[in-house]
Design an enzyme around this catalytic site. Sequence first.
Site, mmCIF file in Angstrom:
data_model
loop_
_atom_site.group_PDB
_atom_site.id
_atom_site.type_symbol
_atom_site.label_atom_id
_atom_site.label_comp_id
_atom_site.label_asym_id
_atom_site.label_seq_id
_atom_site.Cartn_x
_atom_site.Cartn_y
_atom_site.Cartn_z
ATOM 1 N N TYR A 9 -22.986 -13.073 4.418
ATOM 2 C CA TYR A 9 -23.916 -12.071 4.974
ATOM 3 C C TYR A 9 -25.233 -12.694 5.416
ATOM 4 C CZ TYR A 9 -20.986 -8.875 2.148
ATOM 5 O OH TYR A 9 -19.963 -8.189 1.569
ATOM 6 N N TYR A 136 -18.190 1.960 0.025
ATOM 7 C CA TYR A 136 -17.977 0.543 0.300
ATOM 8 C C TYR A 136 -16.698 0.124 -0.421
ATOM 9 C CZ TYR A 136 -18.091 -4.483 0.306
ATOM 10 O OH TYR A 136 -17.733 -5.794 0.478
ATOM 11 N N ASP A 230 -11.228 3.355 -6.370
ATOM 12 C CA ASP A 230 -11.654 1.963 -6.258
ATOM 13 C C ASP A 230 -12.624 1.697 -7.398
ATOM 14 O OD1 ASP A 230 -12.839 -0.447 -5.724
ATOM 15 O OD2 ASP A 230 -13.312 -0.012 -3.619
ATOM 16 N N LYS A 259 -13.726 -7.580 -9.675
ATOM 17 C CA LYS A 259 -15.008 -8.054 -10.207
ATOM 18 C C LYS A 259 -14.988 -8.533 -11.670
ATOM 19 C CE LYS A 259 -18.213 -6.693 -6.753
ATOM 20 N NZ LYS A 259 -17.826 -5.689 -5.773
HETATM 21 C C1 PLP Z 1 -17.171 -5.645 -4.486
HETATM 22 C C2 PLP Z 1 -16.334 -4.471 -4.158
HETATM 23 C C3 PLP Z 1 -15.151 -4.612 -3.399
HETATM 24 C C4 PLP Z 1 -14.739 -5.930 -2.792
HETATM 25 O O1 PLP Z 1 -14.423 -6.902 -3.746
HETATM 26 P P1 PLP Z 1 -14.383 -8.446 -3.302
HETATM 27 O O2 PLP Z 1 -13.968 -9.153 -4.558
HETATM 28 O O3 PLP Z 1 -15.750 -8.793 -2.842
HETATM 29 O O4 PLP Z 1 -13.368 -8.571 -2.224
HETATM 30 C C5 PLP Z 1 -14.395 -3.485 -3.188
HETATM 31 N N1 PLP Z 1 -14.749 -2.288 -3.673
HETATM 32 C C6 PLP Z 1 -15.864 -2.116 -4.406
HETATM 33 C C7 PLP Z 1 -16.198 -0.764 -4.943
HETATM 34 C C8 PLP Z 1 -16.701 -3.196 -4.669
HETATM 35 O O5 PLP Z 1 -17.824 -3.016 -5.363
#
Ligand code: PLP
Length: 428
Positions: A9, A136, A230, A259
């Site tokens: 970024y 996101y 998610d 994560k």
């Molecule tokens: C960080 C994040 C992603 C993407 O994960 P990456 O490991 O960076 O590919 C997807 N969804 C949410 C809610 C996130 O916080």
Amino acid sequence: MKGHLWFPYAQMKTMPAPLAVAGAQGSKIFLTDGRVLTDGIAAWWTQCHGYNHPHIVEALKEQADRFSHVMLAGFTHEPAERLAARLAKLLPGDLDHVFLADSGSVAVEIALKMAVQYWINRGQKRRKLVAFRHAYHGDTLGAMSVTDPQEGMHSLFAGYLPEQYFLDLPVDAATLRACDDFLAEHKSEIAAMIVEPLVQGAGGMLMYGPGVLRDLRRLADRHDILLIFDEVFTGFGRTGTMFACDHDGAVPDIIALGKALTGGAVTMAATVARRHVFEAFYSDTPEHAFMHGPTYMGNPLACAAANASLDLFEQEPRLQQVEAIGAQMRHELEKCKAIKGVRAVRTLGAIGAVELDAVPDLRWMRARFPAYEVWIRPFHNIVYLAPAFTIMPDELRVLTDAVATVLGEWAERGAKQRAQPMQTDLDA
Ligand SMILES: *Cc1c(COP(=O)(O)O)cnc(C)c1O
């Protein structure tokens, strides 16, 4: 700019020189120039036990001595089998079928693909997804397509990104009604809805109550649409329960994790499906097989780290620590409300966010935090903390003090400098 590394970024021509790291331990990052920073954001929300937890380091070393990798097609191994069984046990309901992957974006990609193929296997062509404003979900193509169109550069990638439907999160009667009406009208083309439970992270640390998840579950059932949570950010204790969906018992059909899955040691993610989703793929028809397979799927080192991370959740009082962090942040960030230009302060679990009424000069603000020996990285109009759950109260105090101090300096810089043009800077 010297060097060959291309940073995330970043406008490479103008970005400030990155800080060179020599090591990290607990909530501390050691720089090569001798400075020590307290990390307020746990390396993009991954280090739930702090950096280099000895139990995870030990598990990695032991696994590296046995084997670092073997393909998962045609083979299986104990670290992956064990991790899948443990995730299935931890997750609510019959979220029992674990598909391992490499990153959060890929876990989301897999969830979306799984939802679309679920309907294909059942003889229906449903290719559209419903997502929510400020969402996101990651940086790969499918994940980007369900990320907020304004914040997610949809116009830049128009024609390349699949077009999805965006609705307001149903947080009140009017938006709930609108969502219900929309799904009633379009359900024959919609494979799934995808949502970040309780907090939209990179969209601005926007928090909402657990009742919304129950409503979404009800709508998904009513219109026979799959529901994807998610939990790449919220999973593994961040919101105060092991998974954010545990707050109200709404069980999604598919969940994406990432994560903090390995405690932040190695990249890994997982997409977990409920039994009825799995059963749509489980048949005598070869074409019904789920057509996906990352090369490094089930990487044994990552599995070993994830298993060790789950041990720590069992052996150490992580969720109580999250609660204590939340209470301390709520108390100590309170003073930010008095600073001119602060619009709101909110906390949930081990997340504390200060929302500003304008996008600050991020370049200036990001440089101010290391001056106070902390690592805090504001984005858009949000200054937030999401520290390791093992952070000490005095370390957290240093972080909340730094937030208040830097916001005070920002307020003093005055309205003129504060009103910067909106930045296309998306990163969290
Ligand atoms: C960080 C994040 C992603 C993407 O994960 P990456 O490991 O960076 O590919 C997807 N969804 C949410 C809610 C996130 O916080």
